[in-house]
Design a protein around this motif. Structure first.
Motif, PDB file in Angstrom:
ATOM      1  N   THR A  49       0.575  -1.184  -0.066  1.00  0.00           N
ATOM      2  CA  THR A  49      -0.171  -0.059  -0.086  1.00  0.00           C
ATOM      3  C   THR A  49       0.785   1.131   0.029  1.00  0.00           C
ATOM      4  O   THR A  49       0.215   2.317  -0.218  1.00  0.00           O
ATOM      5  CB  THR A  49      -0.947  -0.162   1.222  1.00  0.00           C
ATOM      6  N   ASN A  50       1.857   1.003   0.270  1.00  0.00           N
ATOM      7  CA  ASN A  50       2.849   2.260   0.166  1.00  0.00           C
ATOM      8  C   ASN A  50       4.388   1.957  -0.122  1.00  0.00           C
ATOM      9  O   ASN A  50       4.757   0.815  -0.283  1.00  0.00           O
ATOM     10  CB  ASN A  50       2.959   3.049   1.537  1.00  0.00           C
ATOM     11  N   GLU A  78      15.570   3.669   6.153  1.00  0.00           N
ATOM     12  CA  GLU A  78      14.368   2.864   6.037  1.00  0.00           C
ATOM     13  C   GLU A  78      13.672   2.709   7.320  1.00  0.00           C
ATOM     14  O   GLU A  78      12.452   3.095   7.515  1.00  0.00           O
ATOM     15  CB  GLU A  78      14.751   1.384   5.445  1.00  0.00           C
ATOM     16  N   ASN A  79      14.319   2.421   8.305  1.00  0.00           N
ATOM     17  CA  ASN A  79      13.777   2.705   9.755  1.00  0.00           C
ATOM     18  C   ASN A  79      13.250   3.907  10.088  1.00  0.00           C
ATOM     19  O   ASN A  79      12.157   3.775  10.751  1.00  0.00           O
ATOM     20  CB  ASN A  79      14.848   2.143  10.731  1.00  0.00           C
ATOM     21  N   GLU A  80      13.887   4.930   9.753  1.00  0.00           N
ATOM     22  CA  GLU A  80      13.433   6.251  10.089  1.00  0.00           C
ATOM     23  C   GLU A  80      12.234   6.383   9.308  1.00  0.00           C
ATOM     24  O   GLU A  80      11.086   6.993  10.003  1.00  0.00           O
ATOM     25  CB  GLU A  80      14.487   7.293   9.735  1.00  0.00           C
ATOM     26  N   MET A  81      12.249   6.279   8.105  1.00  0.00           N
ATOM     27  CA  MET A  81      11.105   6.494   7.468  1.00  0.00           C
ATOM     28  C   MET A  81       9.739   5.750   7.758  1.00  0.00           C
ATOM     29  O   MET A  81       8.828   6.280   8.046  1.00  0.00           O
ATOM     30  CB  MET A  81      11.357   6.168   5.833  1.00  0.00           C
ATOM     31  N   ILE A  82      10.046   4.553   8.172  1.00  0.00           N
ATOM     32  CA  ILE A  82       8.843   3.642   8.480  1.00  0.00           C
ATOM     33  C   ILE A  82       8.374   4.268   9.820  1.00  0.00           C
ATOM     34  O   ILE A  82       7.092   4.279  10.062  1.00  0.00           O
ATOM     35  CB  ILE A  82       9.310   2.231   8.430  1.00  0.00           C
ATOM     36  N   GLU A  87       3.190   7.120  12.112  1.00  0.00           N
ATOM     37  CA  GLU A  87       2.326   8.162  12.796  1.00  0.00           C
ATOM     38  C   GLU A  87       1.290   8.520  12.011  1.00  0.00           C
ATOM     39  O   GLU A  87       0.264   9.262  12.359  1.00  0.00           O
ATOM     40  CB  GLU A  87       3.311   9.404  13.103  1.00  0.00           C
ATOM     41  N   VAL A  88       1.253   8.536  10.705  1.00  0.00           N
ATOM     42  CA  VAL A  88       0.105   8.973   9.844  1.00  0.00           C
ATOM     43  C   VAL A  88      -0.703   7.855   9.407  1.00  0.00           C
ATOM     44  O   VAL A  88      -1.161   7.887   7.978  1.00  0.00           O
ATOM     45  CB  VAL A  88       0.516   9.800   8.652  1.00  0.00           C
ATOM     46  N   ASN A  89      -0.822   6.828  10.139  1.00  0.00           N
ATOM     47  CA  ASN A  89      -1.701   5.535   9.792  1.00  0.00           C
ATOM     48  C   ASN A  89      -0.982   4.693   8.408  1.00  0.00           C
ATOM     49  O   ASN A  89      -2.190   4.300   7.959  1.00  0.00           O
ATOM     50  CB  ASN A  89      -3.086   6.104   9.611  1.00  0.00           C
ATOM     51  N   VAL A  90       0.058   4.846   7.973  1.00  0.00           N
ATOM     52  CA  VAL A  90       0.411   4.106   6.758  1.00  0.00           C
ATOM     53  C   VAL A  90       0.635   2.832   7.496  1.00  0.00           C
ATOM     54  O   VAL A  90       0.983   2.431   8.539  1.00  0.00           O
ATOM     55  CB  VAL A  90       1.509   4.535   6.252  1.00  0.00           C
ATOM     56  N   ASP A  91       0.399   1.375   6.570  1.00  0.00           N
ATOM     57  CA  ASP A  91       0.692   0.159   7.055  1.00  0.00           C
ATOM     58  C   ASP A  91       2.214   0.166   7.305  1.00  0.00           C
ATOM     59  O   ASP A  91       2.785   0.018   6.183  1.00  0.00           O
ATOM     60  CB  ASP A  91       0.166  -0.788   5.978  1.00  0.00           C
ATOM     61  N   ALA A  92       2.707   0.348   8.480  1.00  0.00           N
ATOM     62  CA  ALA A  92       4.235   0.379   8.641  1.00  0.00           C
ATOM     63  C   ALA A  92       4.861  -1.072   8.793  1.00  0.00           C
ATOM     64  O   ALA A  92       5.581  -0.959   9.813  1.00  0.00           O
ATOM     65  CB  ALA A  92       4.288   1.438   9.611  1.00  0.00           C
TER      66      ALA A  92
ATOM     67  N   LEU B  36      -5.052  11.197  -2.092  1.00  0.00           N
ATOM     68  CA  LEU B  36      -6.377  10.337  -1.818  1.00  0.00           C
ATOM     69  C   LEU B  36      -5.980   9.329  -0.921  1.00  0.00           C
ATOM     70  O   LEU B  36      -6.924   8.888  -0.010  1.00  0.00           O
ATOM     71  CB  LEU B  36      -6.663   9.855  -3.417  1.00  0.00           C
ATOM     72  N   ASP B  37      -4.836   8.488  -0.818  1.00  0.00           N
ATOM     73  CA  ASP B  37      -4.509   7.275   0.000  1.00  0.00           C
ATOM     74  C   ASP B  37      -4.578   8.054   1.430  1.00  0.00           C
ATOM     75  O   ASP B  37      -4.993   7.323   2.268  1.00  0.00           O
ATOM     76  CB  ASP B  37      -3.018   7.116  -0.396  1.00  0.00           C
ATOM     77  N   HIS B  38      -3.859   9.149   1.359  1.00  0.00           N
ATOM     78  CA  HIS B  38      -4.060   9.889   2.890  1.00  0.00           C
ATOM     79  C   HIS B  38      -5.302  10.214   3.321  1.00  0.00           C
ATOM     80  O   HIS B  38      -5.588   9.802   4.445  1.00  0.00           O
ATOM     81  CB  HIS B  38      -3.079  10.948   2.970  1.00  0.00           C
TER      82      HIS B  38
END
Lengths: 354, 319
Positions: A49-50, A78-82, A87-92, B36-38
């Motif tokens: 998804t990302n 990579e770790n920092e970014m994840i 924090e913004v609800n991305v599938d981390a 849109l994903d956000h």
């Protein structure tokens, strides 16, 4: 949870991820780019998804060739970014990595190392997405998902690629990589956007007055152009691509020959050493027979191991990879000729005869 | 998408003011997908979510291309708004590492509404120091209400307010024109994605080359039908004729090569034979590699001369 056998059966790529990879790969073409994939696995389907690109240079490491997922700086990034994306609800969850390629030239030890790194260290259920920038420019979506087969991972961990070992694992060049079926997925909003983008422009109220106004429509004010099919796929001149593929194929065959020669050299020197050893053994036997006749203690007969050294068998990994690469190119050439001949027939039927 | 007219009035430059000169904004499709994903991933109680826009500014600052974006967490209540500035800075630095060319150009929100908080955030993004100053910050709103069209708007701002105090938390949003742009390869990707737009599962399976060829041919047939429909309408006096269209059509038709039938047959056959030969050789090579590996694992010997033969044949064919 951590079962040894992977349960991923297919890969589902979000529109966002596809677009990100395409943009990243095209922007840096022809350099190979790498990036990380995020997502999660649901019922055997790996949903990606990302994605985010890896940095092009890191502060703490100046070696240029090391900017692959195994690099320390990259891993930190990579770790920092994840951490941030969580924090913004991305599938981390890190579910793999992507790389760009030109006409499928990605099967090499580097790729294998990276994927082995992912599949062993991070999570067994990780994949590699490969985007072909050159095929992508031709039309369609040249995105493929790969992972290493379980047999190969076992063999890779032992790090012994001798003929015996390969036979033991039943490993051939076809069993290195496993391609997973890939689907592209649009969210509801993305579907809505795609529909909107492809609404055709309304016909102009006034008819054009001259040819130039037709061919060069007024540029300002610029309106968003509707998304329409482009006819790249109908381009008849695929020969450059075909030729490049053939060149790559030839190169790979040369590589294969080199590997084969290495193997043959090893075989010859092995045979040579073996004759020397058997000569020595016979000599020792004769000597011993004399010593027994003279009532002396016989000399040990397995001393040859100290005197002679058998040559080390070269790793067969490179040969395997090259075979796989040749196969990849051959398939690609086959696919290219299929569309090419279809177009030729269409053209032949369509041109008026005089 | 929506077509509107924009009017630009260049105000006399005042010292220290942010420029509001005419500005052209280009939005890359990729950024829209990310927004849109956000929007899909916001908490249920959040009305809208915001994020930072990254992109490239032309040298004179008159054109801004929005190439990428990232989400920034924020909290909005009746009285106050809280934007995670540390997070923004950290993310911005991470993005700069991966892509040094893409710089801060503005921010986005996923609701078409402009309110006091928008002004506050806008002033932060346009500020001196962390913001885009001396260039204007672009504010992109993308509406994502279910069942409605996705509408985008782009704004820049100019400061208003009588006292410095008031100016800090208010600004005037000036709409600017924008264009959604896709690069050639992005377009190919979008095309593949949009194959799934009409299906119930919103998925595209089995992406193969021959598919895009099919889509291309279908589209071409559609266009030809449209043209021939128009022409027949003109002939039967149902549509207005146009000299320009007629000339363009004539020009295109004259592009068809005039060629002897036998000559064409010959060209076609030679080319087809070449293509088929290449295909045949590719398959032979595949078989040989297979054979070579089978023999190698059976005897422990890799046969060096295996693929040499096809190699030579291939070379000859190519010459």
């Amino acid at each position: 949870m951590a079962s040894e056998i992977s349960t991923i059966k297919s890969v589902r790529v979000d529109a966002l991820v596809a677009m990100r990879i395409v943009k990243h790969a095209t922007g840096a073409y022809p350099t190979t780019v790498y990036g990380s994939l995020l997502g999660m696995e649901v019922d055997g389907v790996l949903q990606i998804t990302n994605a985010f690109p890896f940095p092009t240079s890191t502060d703490d490491d100046s070696s240029s060739s090391a900017l692959t997922p195994k690099n320390k700086g990259v891993m930190w990034y990579e770790n920092e970014m994840i951490k941030c994306l969580r924090e913004v609800n991305v599938d981390a969850n890190n579910v793999g990595w992507y790389q760009s390629s030109t006409l499928g030239n990605f099967i090499n030890s580097n790729f294998i190392e990276n994927q082995a790194h992912y599949q062993s260290k991070i999570n067994e259920r990780t994949i590699a997405l490969v985007y072909d920038s050159m095929r992508g420019a031709q039309g369609g979506m040249a995105l493929k998902a790969y992972r290493l087969t379980p047999q190969f991972v076992v063999a890779y961990k032992e790090n012994k690629f001798t003929s015996d070992n390969l036979q033991k694992h039943g490993l051939t060049y076809k069993d290195i990589l496993q391609e997973l079926p890939l689907t592209l997925y649009n969210s509801h909003l993305a579907t809505s956007l795609l529909h909107q983008l492809s609404i055709p422009q309304p016909a102009p109220a006034v008819l054009p007055v001259s040819i130039s106004s037709l061919t060069n429509p007024p540029t300002y004010p610029q309106l968003s152009q509707p998304l329409s099919t482009n006819f790249n796929a109908l381009d008849l001149t695929i020969d450059p691509v075909l030729e490049k593929s053939c060149d790559l194929l030839l190169e790979a065959i040369d590589g294969h020959n080199t590997e084969a020669n290495n193997a043959a050299y090893y075989q010859r020197s092995l045979a040579r050493e073996q004759t020397k050893i058997s000569n020595w053994q016979q000599k020792r036997k004769a000597e011993n027979a004399v010593r027994v006749a003279q009532k002396l203690a016989p000399l040990p007969e397995d001393d040859w191991q100290k005197i002679f050294k058998l040559p080390q068998e070269p790793s067969r990994l490179d040969a395997l990879l090259i075979s796989r690469q040749v196969e990849q190119y051959a398939r690609q050439v086959d696919g290219l000729t299929a569309t090419s001949s279809a177009k030729l027939f269409a053209l032949n039927g369509g041109i008026p005869r005089f | 998408m929506d077509r509107e007219s924009f009017i630009h009035l260049t105000k006399p430059a005042t010292v220290g003011a942010i420029t509001t000169s005419p500005l052209q904004v280009v939005v890359c499709a990729q950024a829209l997908f990310a927004i849109l994903d956000h929007s899909l991933r916001r908490s249920p109680d959040q009305e809208r979510v915001i994020g930072t826009l990254l992109g490239v500014r032309s040298e004179d600052g008159s054109e801004i291309e929005i190439r990428n974006c990232f989400a920034v967490g924020h909290n909005e209540s009746q009285e106050q708004v809280e934007v995670d500035m540390d997070y923004h800075k950290q993310m911005y630095n991470l993005h700069l590492k991966a892509n040094p060319k893409e710089v801060l150009v503005g921010w986005y929100a996923t609701s078409p509404e402009l309110n006091t908080f928008s002004a506050l955030i806008q002033n932060f993004y346009a500020s001196n120091g962390d913001g885009t100053y001396p260039y204007p910050a672009v504010h992109l709103t993308v509406s994502s209400n279910p069942g409605k069209d996705i509408t985008c708007r782009t704004y820049i701002s100019s400061s208003v307010g009588v006292t410095p105090d008031r100016a800090a938390d208010s600004c005037l949003f000036v709409p600017v024109p924008y264009e959604i742009k896709y690069a050639e390869t992005e377009r190919n990707a979008l095309e593949s994605l949009s194959m799934g737009r009409a299906s119930l599962e919103r998925q595209v399976n089995n992406i193969v080359d021959i598919h895009s060829l099919e889509v291309g041919i279908d589209e071409l047939l559609d266009l030809l039908n449209r043209v021939s429909f128009y022409v027949s309408q003109v002939v039967s006096d149902d549509a207005l004729p146009s000299v320009a269209i007629g000339q363009t059509l004539l020009n295109s038709l004259s592009l068809a090569p005039k060629i002897e039938a036998s000559e064409l047959e010959k060209l076609f056959n030679t080319h087809l034979q070449d293509v088929l030969l290449v295909s045949y050789l590719a398959n032979t090579i595949r078989t040989q590699i297979d054979l070579s590996n089978k023999l190698a694992s059976a005897t422990g010997i890799t046969l060096p001369a295996q693929s040499q033969k096809t190699d030579h044949k291939r070379q000859r064919e190519r010459d």
